[in-house]
Scaffold this motif. Structure first.
Motif, mmCIF file in Angstrom:
data_model
loop_
_atom_site.group_PDB
_atom_site.id
_atom_site.type_symbol
_atom_site.label_atom_id
_atom_site.label_comp_id
_atom_site.label_asym_id
_atom_site.label_seq_id
_atom_site.Cartn_x
_atom_site.Cartn_y
_atom_site.Cartn_z
ATOM 1 N N PHE A 206 33.413 25.412 35.942
ATOM 2 C CA PHE A 206 34.433 24.379 36.148
ATOM 3 C C PHE A 206 35.576 24.695 35.190
ATOM 4 C CE2 PHE A 206 30.599 22.002 37.444
ATOM 5 C CZ PHE A 206 31.043 21.462 38.640
ATOM 6 N N LEU A 210 38.829 18.945 32.488
ATOM 7 C CA LEU A 210 37.492 18.477 32.851
ATOM 8 C C LEU A 210 37.237 17.063 32.327
ATOM 9 C CD1 LEU A 210 35.471 21.752 32.202
ATOM 10 C CD2 LEU A 210 36.862 21.096 34.174
ATOM 11 N N VAL A 216 35.097 16.819 39.172
ATOM 12 C CA VAL A 216 34.199 17.626 38.344
ATOM 13 C C VAL A 216 32.985 16.794 37.923
ATOM 14 C CG1 VAL A 216 34.006 18.779 36.088
ATOM 15 C CG2 VAL A 216 36.018 19.147 37.525
ATOM 16 N N PHE A 233 31.662 25.235 31.407
ATOM 17 C CA PHE A 233 32.753 24.259 31.375
ATOM 18 C C PHE A 233 33.891 24.891 30.571
ATOM 19 C CE2 PHE A 233 28.872 21.667 31.826
ATOM 20 C CZ PHE A 233 29.191 20.981 32.995
ATOM 21 N N SER A 235 37.686 24.817 29.449
ATOM 22 C CA SER A 235 38.851 23.921 29.395
ATOM 23 C C SER A 235 39.497 23.981 28.027
ATOM 24 C CB SER A 235 38.413 22.485 29.669
ATOM 25 O OG SER A 235 37.685 22.008 28.574
ATOM 26 N N ILE A 241 34.992 18.268 29.065
ATOM 27 C CA ILE A 241 34.225 17.250 29.805
ATOM 28 C C ILE A 241 33.533 16.309 28.803
ATOM 29 C CG2 ILE A 241 32.097 18.644 29.999
ATOM 30 C CD1 ILE A 241 32.065 17.568 33.006
#
Ligand code: NCD
Length: 368
Positions: A206, A210, A216, A233, A235, A241
């Motif tokens: 992803f 996030l 997501v 993840f 980002s 996230i």
């Protein structure tokens, strides 16, 4: 490799209780949370979406499908901007013969005269048999489902995006797209395609914002149901996230890694899920400082792509996904858009229990 040390704080019984108020007969009735869906139901919906797609390919099949729900009406209450979700829901209603109406702007509703939004919903439930809603407020769709459960005319609600929180039908169409990418698309395999876990041993990344991307969050909930998957993840650190999601991933014993370097990780991915900067949620332009180019998939990275990589994006895109990639076989985001129409038709068919008629029709005329 990062793993979480703390145990999850959210008792799973609270999610189980929420899910039990949304489901009927062990399947989704209101569609509000991605956690409502277990692999068995996901596989059945993917299978049903394939059948609707196959049946729709002929005039006779299309004419059969429109008889299924032509006695039902849907309200599309979309008071946040939307292109794909609105149009794919309206198209999927049309596939099943369901008539629909829409409210897309609060300024045209009696809410400007001071009517409470709960009353607006109660009014809608008197005219329609299904409410499909997109709303800026987290939790509002769930509140509506609970309110409708108590109503004199209980009808189902589908969450088409709730604030920064969840977008469960996008997650279903995303996983449908991944299933099709990972396990072939021949229609003759419809019954068999979804029997195995195609995610074991696969790495799904992803990428982007996030923290504020609801798609997501919802897709992470679904993918964690598939043992052996590995999640990256990727980002900017300030848009990572949420810890609640990392705790969820950890609790489900899914291998994961958090990082901020896309370019060195592209080659190990079987799927890359790109997302745009969600700067409409900025409080004071804080994301302007972020160098989002580092989280962009540019054409120079294509030489590192695996041959059968699947690139997904919920769209709309900005610059984080180079248009030069659009014609590569790895670009699945246009298929993803069309898959959304079939998946949402499958979901509506399942809610109104016309899925059995679709399966029977498919087996009578289309399976070989
Ligand atoms: C997404 C959404 O609205 O959450 N789009 C969509 O539904 N296809 C993603 C986004 O807006 O970035």
């Amino acid at each position: 490799m990062r793993t979480m040390e703390s145990e999850v704080s959210l008792p799973s019984s609270s999610t189980a209780r929420r899910v039990s108020t949304l489901n009927r007969n062990d399947k989704a009735y209101h569609v509000v949370l991605a956690q409502q869906f277990e692999p068995g139901e996901i596989e059945q919906l993917c299978c049903l979406a394939d059948m609707i797609r196959a049946i729709s390919s002929s005039r006779q099949g299309t004419q059969f499908l429109v008889t299924l729900l032509n006695h039902r009406r849907a309200m599309l209450y979309f008071i946040q901007p939307s292109t794909r979700t609105f149009l794919s829901f309206s198209s999927s209603c049309q596939v099943l013969g369901m008539r629909y109406n829409s409210v897309r702007d609060r300024s045209t509703s009696s809410e400007v005269k001071g009517e409470a939004e709960d009353d607006t919903i109660r009014v809608l439930s008197q005219y329609f048999d299904l409410i499909i809603m997109r709303h800026p407020q987290e939790g509002f769709a769930e509140h509506v489902a609970n309110m409708l459960n108590q109503s004199t005319r209980p009808i189902p609600v589908i969450n088409g995006g709730s604030g920064k929180d969840q977008h469960p039908t996008q997650a279903l169409l995303d996983i449908y797209t991944l299933f099709r990418s990972f396990s072939g698309t021949q229609e003759s395999l419809i019954e068999r395609r979804y029997l195995q876990n195609p995610f074991a041993g696969k790495t799904v990344a992803f990428v982007g914002d996030l923290q504020r991307g609801r798609t997501v969050r919802s897709l992470t909930y679904l993918l964690c149901k598939y043992p052996g998957i590995r999640l990256l993840f990727v980002s900017p650190p300030e848009l990572q996230i949420g810890d609640d999601m990392l705790e969820y991933v950890n609790r489900n014993q899914i291998e994961f890694e958090v990082c901020d370097d896309l370019r060195s990780r592209v080659g190990e991915c079987d799927a890359i899920y790109m997302t745009r900067l969600q700067d409409e949620h900025d409080l004071a332009g804080e994301s302007k400082k972020i160098d989002y180019y580092k989280f962009s998939l540019t054409s120079d990275l294509a030489s590192s792509f695996k041959h059968n990589l699947a690139i997904l994006h919920p769209l709309p895109r900005r610059h984080e996904l180079d248009t030069k990639l659009d014609t590569l076989p790895q670009a699945k985001y246009w298929d993803q858009v069309r898959n959304g129409m079939w998946m949402r038709a499958a979901l509506i068919a399942s809610i109104f229990n016309v899925d059995i008629a679709i399966r029977d029709h498919y087996h009578a005329y289309y399976s070989y």
